[in-house]
Design an enzyme around this catalytic site. Structure first.
Site: not given
Ligand code: ASP
Length: 339
Positions: A12, A56-58, A89, A274, A276
């Protein structure tokens, strides 16, 4: 004058709105830099490197971690510190992976990104970016103050492999439930020297073999036997990170324990972490975890899932035996867990 290499991977921080679709798309570094003319006022020698393609880091993948580690390896002797611009992400995964891949690290590798694109007036990108550069460049007695892989976000510096993204909206997106902040940014940057790793003693060694034959099993009340059966029969599966309840607890049903036992007998490593956000696995504390220890499930103490995933990829990629892997999973290699 400290020399800093900024490595731009996407996220982002460098995105703008596509006028046609309305969705966010990455900028080139030159365009990103246009939004931060203030960088020219820094008294540091700053260079840039863009990793292609911007992500995009996804879409992050272990092969990209190897690319990133290779850039740091090749440029290591030419710079005092590194700033990695990365999507938030999966930043905690990449920072954790790099912490294991860069053995004997003696220079700062500071990850940052933002929740709002740099082109927006109210963006958090400017502060995060500038703080990350300051921290990567910080020296004391001629040595880097933070010679480790860290995440700088919302005026805080976290150990990378102790961090998780816990908020999709707040500027304070990251959290480290089991380790203190490495620094806090206010009028001064206050470093928590006692909790910052010492620089590696030997030469930097970059580990590039990562084995991704792993899976995460998140337990929930009502989880079905078929789910476990199909997971453990995944061809080539070598390790499973089992996210358990509370202090490492799981159902005591015979079918459940039997599934785990036969997976372990077939050579699959099962690491208990965990669900948590803070606290640790303590197998044997409750009746619901006693049997796990007996059948050979490994206790992951207070390691994050992100760190467990990348540590396993690293250990399996290094070719350690099952016994060595079991021992190293219970050993803190880069400050990723409390032992
Ligand atoms: N979707 C974006 C990413 O991880 C979100 C970010 O950068 O905060 O590339």
């Amino acid at each position: 004058m400290s020399s800093i290499l900024i490595i731009y991977t996407g996220g982002t921080i460098g995105m703008v709105k596509d006028p046609k679709s309305g969705s966010l798309k990455p900028l080139t570094f030159e365009n990103l830099y246009r939004y931060l003319p203030v960088l020219e006022n820094f008294h540091y020698d700053i260079s840039f490197h863009t990793i292609d393609p911007l992500l995009d880091s996804s879409n992050m993948h272990p092969s990209f971690w190897v690319k990133l580690a290779t850039v740091i390896e090749e440029k290591y002797d030419h710079y005092d510190g590194f700033v990695v611009l990365h999507g938030s992400d999966t930043m905690a995964y990449t920072a954790s992976a790099l912490s294991f891949m860069l053995e004997n690290l003696g220079k700062p590798v500071i990850f940052t990104g933002s929740q709002l694109p740099i082109g927006l007036v109210r963006t958090d990108a400017r502060e995060n970016f500038i703080n990350a550069i300051e921290i990567a460049a910080a020296m004391q007695d001629g040595r880097p103050v933070v010679p480790e892989v860290a995440i700088c976000f919302d005026d805080k510096l976290f150990r990378g492999n102790r961090t998780s993204k816990l908020n999709a909206e707040n500027f304070g997106a990251f959290y480290s439930g089991n380790y203190p902040l490495l620094a806090e940014v206010g009028v001064h940057i206050r470093y928590n020297h006692a909790h910052i790793l010492k620089p590696g003693k030997g030469k930097l060694t970059v580990h590039k073999c990562l084995d991704d034959s792993i899976a995460i099993l998140k337990l929930f009340p009502g989880i079905h036997e078929n789910v476990l059966r199909s997971l453990f029969s995944t061809p080539g599966l070598r390790a499973v990170i089992m996210e358990t309840f509370g202090a490492g607890n799981a159902p005591t049903a015979a079918w459940f324990l039997e599934s785990l036992r036969s997976a372990i007998d077939s050579g699959i490593v099962i690491l208990n972490v965990t669900q948590c956000a803070g606290g640790a696995v303590e197998m044997g504390k409750y009746e619901t975890s006693v049997e796990l220890g007996r059948i050979g499930v490994i206790g992951g103490s207070d390691i994050t899932t992100e760190s467990a995933v990348t540590k396993l990829m690293y250990l399996l990629g290094c070719g350690f035996t099952a016994a060595e892997t079991t021992k190293l999973l219970q050993t803190s290699l880069r400050g990723e867990m409390t032992v």
